[in-house]
Design a protein around this motif. Structure first.
Motif, PDB file in Angstrom:
ATOM      1  N   ALA A  73       0.822  -1.203   0.000  1.00 35.72           N
ATOM      2  CA  ALA A  73       0.000   0.000   0.000  1.00 35.72           C
ATOM      3  C   ALA A  73       0.860   1.258   0.000  1.00 35.72           C
ATOM      4  N   ALA A  74       2.022   1.179   0.586  1.00 29.07           N
ATOM      5  CA  ALA A  74       2.905   2.340   0.664  1.00 29.07           C
ATOM      6  C   ALA A  74       3.827   2.460  -0.550  1.00 29.07           C
ATOM      7  N   ALA A  75       3.788   1.462  -1.457  1.00 23.75           N
ATOM      8  CA  ALA A  75       4.681   1.490  -2.623  1.00 23.75           C
ATOM      9  C   ALA A  75       4.279   2.614  -3.571  1.00 23.75           C
ATOM     10  N   PRO A  76       5.230   3.186  -4.267  1.00 23.13           N
ATOM     11  CA  PRO A  76       4.912   4.250  -5.216  1.00 23.13           C
ATOM     12  C   PRO A  76       4.064   3.717  -6.379  1.00 23.13           C
ATOM     13  N   ALA A  77       3.368   4.616  -7.037  1.00 22.01           N
ATOM     14  CA  ALA A  77       2.465   4.230  -8.120  1.00 22.01           C
ATOM     15  C   ALA A  77       3.213   3.573  -9.277  1.00 22.01           C
ATOM     16  N   LYS A  78       4.421   4.003  -9.536  1.00 26.09           N
ATOM     17  CA  LYS A  78       5.203   3.435 -10.636  1.00 26.09           C
ATOM     18  C   LYS A  78       5.481   1.951 -10.391  1.00 26.09           C
ATOM     19  N   VAL A  79       5.797   1.610  -9.163  1.00 24.58           N
ATOM     20  CA  VAL A  79       6.064   0.213  -8.824  1.00 24.58           C
ATOM     21  C   VAL A  79       4.777  -0.595  -8.925  1.00 24.58           C
ATOM     22  N   LYS A  80       3.665  -0.015  -8.483  1.00 24.96           N
ATOM     23  CA  LYS A  80       2.381  -0.714  -8.556  1.00 24.96           C
ATOM     24  C   LYS A  80       1.996  -0.979 -10.010  1.00 24.96           C
ATOM     25  N   ARG A  86       3.095  -6.868 -15.002  1.00 20.22           N
ATOM     26  CA  ARG A  86       3.640  -8.235 -14.937  1.00 20.22           C
ATOM     27  C   ARG A  86       2.546  -9.246 -14.695  1.00 20.22           C
ATOM     28  N   GLU A  87       1.606  -8.925 -13.804  1.00 23.57           N
ATOM     29  CA  GLU A  87       0.507  -9.844 -13.522  1.00 23.57           C
ATOM     30  C   GLU A  87      -0.374 -10.024 -14.749  1.00 23.57           C
ATOM     31  N   THR A  88      -0.618  -8.958 -15.491  1.00 26.16           N
ATOM     32  CA  THR A  88      -1.426  -9.038 -16.706  1.00 26.16           C
ATOM     33  C   THR A  88      -0.726  -9.901 -17.752  1.00 26.16           C
ATOM     34  N   GLU A  89       0.569  -9.705 -17.919  1.00 24.58           N
ATOM     35  CA  GLU A  89       1.321 -10.516 -18.874  1.00 24.58           C
ATOM     36  C   GLU A  89       1.319 -11.983 -18.472  1.00 24.58           C
TER      37      GLU A  89
END
Length: 106
Positions: A73-80, A86-89
């Motif tokens: 939840a605290a990760a930056p938007a770019k990392v999310k 990756r999950e979509t791929e």
């Protein structure tokens, strides 16, 4: 009483040497500190106090337990976004669907 040359040489060699003017660098100021030393000592003590205060402030920010959900939840938007891509791929690869590369033309 007359001394022979051998006795004179023994007498001269047996005498203790005269003490030097400065015995081993221990003059009258040996062991005394100067005011500059006191100022340096105080400056070092103040620097250590400020370093300790700064370190405790930073350590208070560190979580006690490293929970993965809170970290995500605290990760930056770019990392999310990168993780979502990756999950979509990965999901598309499981289905057998592949997207054409940008270099390929249909």
């Amino acid at each position: 009483m007359r001394m022979t040359a051998l006795e004179t040489a023994a007498y001269v060699l047996a005498q203790a040497p005269a003490p030097p003017n400065d015995p081993g660098g221990q003059g009258e100021d040996f062991g005394k500190s100067s005011p500059v030393g006191l100022v340096l000592l105080i400056l070092f003590a103040v620097a250590v106090v400020f370093l300790i205060r700064s370190m405790t402030k930073h350590l208070r920010k560190v979580p006690v337990v490293f929970d993965e959900d809170k970290a995500a939840a605290a990760a930056p938007a770019k990392v999310k976004r990168a993780e979502a891509a990756r999950e979509t791929e990965a999901a598309e690869a499981e289905k057998g669907e592949t997207k054409p590369d940008k270099d390929e033309t249909p």
